[in-house]
Design a protein around this motif. Structure first.
Motif, PDB file in Angstrom:
ATOM      1  N   THR A  73      76.862  49.413  23.180  1.00  0.00           N
ATOM      2  CA  THR A  73      76.977  50.111  24.461  1.00  0.00           C
ATOM      3  C   THR A  73      75.644  50.062  25.204  1.00  0.00           C
ATOM      4  N   TYR A  74      74.564  50.280  24.485  1.00  0.00           N
ATOM      5  CA  TYR A  74      73.224  50.223  25.073  1.00  0.00           C
ATOM      6  C   TYR A  74      72.982  48.837  25.686  1.00  0.00           C
ATOM      7  N   ALA A  75      73.277  47.790  24.924  1.00  0.00           N
ATOM      8  CA  ALA A  75      73.064  46.419  25.404  1.00  0.00           C
ATOM      9  C   ALA A  75      73.923  46.125  26.623  1.00  0.00           C
ATOM     10  N   LEU A  76      75.191  46.515  26.582  1.00  0.00           N
ATOM     11  CA  LEU A  76      76.079  46.254  27.712  1.00  0.00           C
ATOM     12  C   LEU A  76      75.650  47.023  28.953  1.00  0.00           C
ATOM     13  N   ASN A  77      75.100  48.212  28.786  1.00  0.00           N
ATOM     14  CA  ASN A  77      74.583  48.959  29.931  1.00  0.00           C
ATOM     15  C   ASN A  77      73.393  48.246  30.569  1.00  0.00           C
ATOM     16  N   LEU A  78      72.584  47.558  29.760  1.00  0.00           N
ATOM     17  CA  LEU A  78      71.430  46.835  30.304  1.00  0.00           C
ATOM     18  C   LEU A  78      71.845  45.660  31.185  1.00  0.00           C
ATOM     19  N   ILE A  79      72.933  45.002  30.817  1.00  0.00           N
ATOM     20  CA  ILE A  79      73.332  43.791  31.533  1.00  0.00           C
ATOM     21  C   ILE A  79      74.615  43.972  32.329  1.00  0.00           C
ATOM     22  N   GLY A  80      75.136  45.193  32.352  1.00  0.00           N
ATOM     23  CA  GLY A  80      76.409  45.463  33.009  1.00  0.00           C
ATOM     24  C   GLY A  80      76.318  45.401  34.522  1.00  0.00           C
ATOM     25  N   GLY A  81      77.446  45.528  35.153  1.00  0.00           N
ATOM     26  CA  GLY A  81      77.515  45.445  36.601  1.00  0.00           C
ATOM     27  C   GLY A  81      77.905  44.042  37.030  1.00  0.00           C
ATOM     28  N   LYS A  82      78.146  43.906  38.305  1.00  0.00           N
ATOM     29  CA  LYS A  82      78.661  42.649  38.839  1.00  0.00           C
ATOM     30  C   LYS A  82      77.618  41.536  38.903  1.00  0.00           C
ATOM     31  N   TRP A  83      76.344  41.875  39.075  1.00  0.00           N
ATOM     32  CA  TRP A  83      75.362  40.857  39.451  1.00  0.00           C
ATOM     33  C   TRP A  83      74.332  40.507  38.391  1.00  0.00           C
ATOM     34  N   LYS A  84      74.148  41.334  37.381  1.00  0.00           N
ATOM     35  CA  LYS A  84      73.082  41.053  36.417  1.00  0.00           C
ATOM     36  C   LYS A  84      73.340  39.788  35.605  1.00  0.00           C
ATOM     37  N   LEU A  85      74.574  39.586  35.163  1.00  0.00           N
ATOM     38  CA  LEU A  85      74.862  38.365  34.401  1.00  0.00           C
ATOM     39  C   LEU A  85      74.654  37.103  35.232  1.00  0.00           C
ATOM     40  N   PRO A  86      75.114  37.053  36.495  1.00  0.00           N
ATOM     41  CA  PRO A  86      74.807  35.859  37.296  1.00  0.00           C
ATOM     42  C   PRO A  86      73.307  35.621  37.480  1.00  0.00           C
TER      43      PRO A  86
END
Length: 114
Positions: free
Chosen positions: A17-30
């Motif tokens: 959950t911690y890791a996914l919160n760091l990279i979550g959202g629409k734009w961070k992965l792109p």
């Protein structure tokens, strides 16, 4: 870690959950993927690599990713000033996990299309 205004739940102590919160959202992965693909990018190059992202969202996302140790921001004191973005070692360590997740997603999508 910076607080990104995320809701609190019983899984907050979970490392996933911690890791996914760091990279979550629409734009961070792109953003992460564009930096992985290109190595070092200046702001406008990064913006051109991500269709539809606004300046405000790109700036905020980069600040959060930098604060969380995923993206490195290097400013050169030139005229005009030059700023370059790249993945930190922590950001680079994330790539194999993202590739594995993408592979899993592809497999699941193909399963649903059958």
């Amino acid at each position: 870690m910076s607080d990104h205004g995320l809701y609190k739940n019983k899984y907050d102590g979970c490392p996933l959950t911690y890791a996914l919160n760091l990279i979550g959202g629409k734009w961070k992965l792109p953003i992460i993927w564009a930096l992985n693909k290109n190595g070092i990018l200046r702001y406008n190059e990064l913006k051109r690599n991500i269709d539809g992202i606004t300046n405000m969202v790109l700036t905020q996302s980069l600040k959060e990713l930098e604060s969380d140790g995923i993206v490195n921001r290097k400013q050169y004191m030139e005229i005009p000033p030059r700023v370059e973005y790249s993945l930190t070692d922590n950001g680079k360590e994330l790539i194999p996990a993202l590739k594995a997740l993408a592979h899993w997603g592809e497999k699941m999508r193909n399963k649903d299309e059958k």
